[in-house]
Design an enzyme around this catalytic site. Sequence first.
Site, PDB file in Angstrom:
ATOM      1  N   ASP A  31      20.349  26.427  -3.261  1.00 46.80           N
ATOM      2  CA  ASP A  31      19.205  25.742  -3.886  1.00 46.80           C
ATOM      3  C   ASP A  31      18.268  26.807  -4.459  1.00 46.80           C
ATOM      4  O   ASP A  31      18.213  27.932  -3.948  1.00 46.80           O
ATOM      5  CB  ASP A  31      18.438  24.926  -2.834  1.00 46.80           C
ATOM      6  N   THR A  35      12.671  21.708  -7.050  1.00 41.69           N
ATOM      7  CA  THR A  35      12.037  20.453  -6.605  1.00 41.69           C
ATOM      8  C   THR A  35      12.192  20.226  -5.106  1.00 41.69           C
ATOM      9  O   THR A  35      11.523  19.377  -4.542  1.00 41.69           O
ATOM     10  CB  THR A  35      12.616  19.221  -7.343  1.00 41.69           C
ATOM     11  N   VAL A  57      21.893  27.271  -9.891  1.00 42.94           N
ATOM     12  CA  VAL A  57      23.294  26.939 -10.191  1.00 42.94           C
ATOM     13  C   VAL A  57      23.610  26.996 -11.684  1.00 42.94           C
ATOM     14  O   VAL A  57      24.779  26.929 -12.074  1.00 42.94           O
ATOM     15  CB  VAL A  57      23.695  25.539  -9.653  1.00 42.94           C
ATOM     16  N   TYR A 150      17.779  13.829 -18.577  1.00 45.28           N
ATOM     17  CA  TYR A 150      18.462  13.558 -17.309  1.00 45.28           C
ATOM     18  C   TYR A 150      19.736  12.749 -17.561  1.00 45.28           C
ATOM     19  O   TYR A 150      20.827  13.138 -17.141  1.00 45.28           O
ATOM     20  CB  TYR A 150      17.504  12.790 -16.412  1.00 45.28           C
TER      21      TYR A 150
HETATM   22  P1  NAD Z   1      15.697  16.355  -4.922  1.00 39.83           P
HETATM   23  O1  NAD Z   1      14.799  16.817  -6.011  1.00 39.83           O
HETATM   24  O2  NAD Z   1      15.090  16.060  -3.591  1.00 39.83           O
HETATM   25  O3  NAD Z   1      16.889  17.366  -4.702  1.00 39.83           O
HETATM   26  C1  NAD Z   1      17.448  18.125  -5.730  1.00 39.83           C
HETATM   27  C2  NAD Z   1      17.597  19.557  -5.247  1.00 39.83           C
HETATM   28  O4  NAD Z   1      18.256  20.337  -6.264  1.00 39.83           O
HETATM   29  C3  NAD Z   1      16.246  20.225  -4.965  1.00 39.83           C
HETATM   30  O5  NAD Z   1      16.261  20.822  -3.693  1.00 39.83           O
HETATM   31  C4  NAD Z   1      16.131  21.261  -6.082  1.00 39.83           C
HETATM   32  O6  NAD Z   1      15.352  22.385  -5.699  1.00 39.83           O
HETATM   33  C5  NAD Z   1      17.586  21.596  -6.357  1.00 39.83           C
HETATM   34  N1  NAD Z   1      17.843  22.134  -7.696  1.00 39.83           N
HETATM   35  C6  NAD Z   1      17.486  21.577  -8.884  1.00 39.83           C
HETATM   36  N2  NAD Z   1      17.900  22.372  -9.903  1.00 39.83           N
HETATM   37  C7  NAD Z   1      18.538  23.445  -9.341  1.00 39.83           C
HETATM   38  C8  NAD Z   1      19.189  24.601  -9.857  1.00 39.83           C
HETATM   39  N3  NAD Z   1      19.261  24.831 -11.173  1.00 39.83           N
HETATM   40  N4  NAD Z   1      19.752  25.470  -8.983  1.00 39.83           N
HETATM   41  C9  NAD Z   1      19.681  25.257  -7.643  1.00 39.83           C
HETATM   42  N5  NAD Z   1      19.076  24.185  -7.090  1.00 39.83           N
HETATM   43  C10 NAD Z   1      18.498  23.286  -7.933  1.00 39.83           C
HETATM   44  O7  NAD Z   1      16.447  15.033  -5.482  1.00 39.83           O
HETATM   45  P2  NAD Z   1      17.460  14.052  -4.735  1.00 39.83           P
HETATM   46  O8  NAD Z   1      16.893  12.693  -4.796  1.00 39.83           O
HETATM   47  O9  NAD Z   1      17.894  14.594  -3.458  1.00 39.83           O
HETATM   48  O10 NAD Z   1      18.679  14.080  -5.748  1.00 39.83           O
HETATM   49  C11 NAD Z   1      19.843  14.840  -5.491  1.00 39.83           C
HETATM   50  C12 NAD Z   1      20.914  14.500  -6.505  1.00 39.83           C
HETATM   51  O11 NAD Z   1      21.232  13.109  -6.422  1.00 39.83           O
HETATM   52  C13 NAD Z   1      20.502  14.779  -7.953  1.00 39.83           C
HETATM   53  O12 NAD Z   1      21.598  15.320  -8.645  1.00 39.83           O
HETATM   54  C14 NAD Z   1      20.141  13.400  -8.478  1.00 39.83           C
HETATM   55  O13 NAD Z   1      20.375  13.317  -9.848  1.00 39.83           O
HETATM   56  C15 NAD Z   1      21.085  12.503  -7.691  1.00 39.83           C
HETATM   57  N6  NAD Z   1      20.550  11.132  -7.560  1.00 39.83           N
HETATM   58  C16 NAD Z   1      19.576  10.834  -6.648  1.00 39.83           C
HETATM   59  C17 NAD Z   1      19.112   9.525  -6.571  1.00 39.83           C
HETATM   60  C18 NAD Z   1      18.082   9.087  -5.548  1.00 39.83           C
HETATM   61  O14 NAD Z   1      17.727   7.890  -5.501  1.00 39.83           O
HETATM   62  N7  NAD Z   1      17.568   9.948  -4.691  1.00 39.83           N
HETATM   63  C19 NAD Z   1      19.602   8.538  -7.451  1.00 39.83           C
HETATM   64  C20 NAD Z   1      20.565   8.916  -8.384  1.00 39.83           C
HETATM   65  C21 NAD Z   1      21.044  10.203  -8.422  1.00 39.83           C
END
Ligand code: NAD
Length: 318
Positions: A31, A35, A57, A150
């Site tokens: 990570d 966010t 990443v 997105y």
């Molecule tokens: P979140 O923001 O809590 O987690 C995302 C994590 O990815 C964070 O810890 C952030 O620091 C890390 N991150 C972002 N860009 C990065 C990079 N370039 N390199 C390394 N780390 C990076 O969000 P979440 O809700 O846990 O979502 C996680 C995944 O699930 C995402 O891909 C999101 O699109 C998908 N998703 C979540 C939901 C939901 O309802 N929570 C719904 C649909 C899709």
Amino acid sequence: MRILITGAAGFLGSHLCDHLLKDGHEVIGMDNFVTGSPDNIAHLADNDNFSFYRRDVSEYIFVPGKVDAILHFASPASPNPQSKSGYFNLPIQTMKAGALGTHNCLGLARAQNARFLLASTSEIYGDPEVHPQVETYTGNVDPIGTRAVYDEAKRFAESLTMAYHRSHNVNTSIVRIFNTYGPRLDLEDGRALPNMIKQALLGQPLTVYGDGSQTRSFCYVDDLIDGIVKLLYSEEHFPVNMGNPHERTILQFAETINKVTGNTAGITYVDARSARDPQRRRPDITRAQTILNWEPKVSLEEGLLRSIPYFKQKLGLA
Ligand code: NAD
Ligand code: UDP
């Protein structure tokens, strides 16, 4: 297995780490905290089966030793334009995490002959014209709309995943996640549940955007993580919707939060987020039920009760 989870310090990533460690696997978290927060994985610091790399990443990624599976969850995920951690304010990072990040993870999966699982989203359906959304529906997305950074990044990520599967025979899978909530959601990221829970616990009126007639269905995090792990252990390659099919309006959702928290401050109506705020959303989960024998079990009321202690603690109320 030795499993790499990108986005491990985020809401879903950190719950996946917990679940897969409990299942007896070795977990490597990655990570860059754009966010997410170190707090979400602090409890794993002394776990010998857990290691962590602070990396973006979107840059070339390297992990020493054998990797058996890669779960690509790294991406900003909140659609709130006011939030610093929302993808409106991180447009290039969001597109890079979906495009370059997915490419890097797929390259690693190919080199390591590893199972790959992509966290995709209901957002690939855009503002859907087909209801409920079934995996064969191809969506209604404006490529230059405000949510496009997105939506299109995730659509590209899905295409690239299928290309690696079809061209390089990589063992890939795709989960299309619908709105999910629970402990470790960022209180400040502006999504409906953390926003409204915070307001309710502080005794404030809940902000409903527009007239509140837009619908969503909210899945408790434990249910979702169970489904994702089932998909990981399966041989499925085509996208699978995961979410709670119980659809309700945002107004009903707000009323439920007020009832469960005992908040008497009511509701305040504010301007709708944008014309692109999807008006109806509900997953058709027949594929997940049929292929994985999965469906959510936790009701909204129960999930809220399980989530409240975390948010109280974060607000200094516990
Ligand atoms: P979140 O923001 O809590 O987690 C995302 C994590 O990815 C964070 O810890 C952030 O620091 C890390 N991150 C972002 N860009 C990065 C990079 N370039 N390199 C390394 N780390 C990076 O969000 P979440 O809700 O846990 O979502 C996680 C995944 O699930 C995402 O891909 C999101 O699109 C998908 N998703 C979540 C939901 C939901 O309802 N929570 C719904 C649909 C899709
Ligand atoms: N919403 C709301 N009040 C808030 C936050 C969100 O009415 O304080 C609405 C938002 O306009 C959307 C729905 O709740 O219609 C779900 O928003 P969320 O940010 O959770 O994610 P989305 O489903 O839009 O991706």
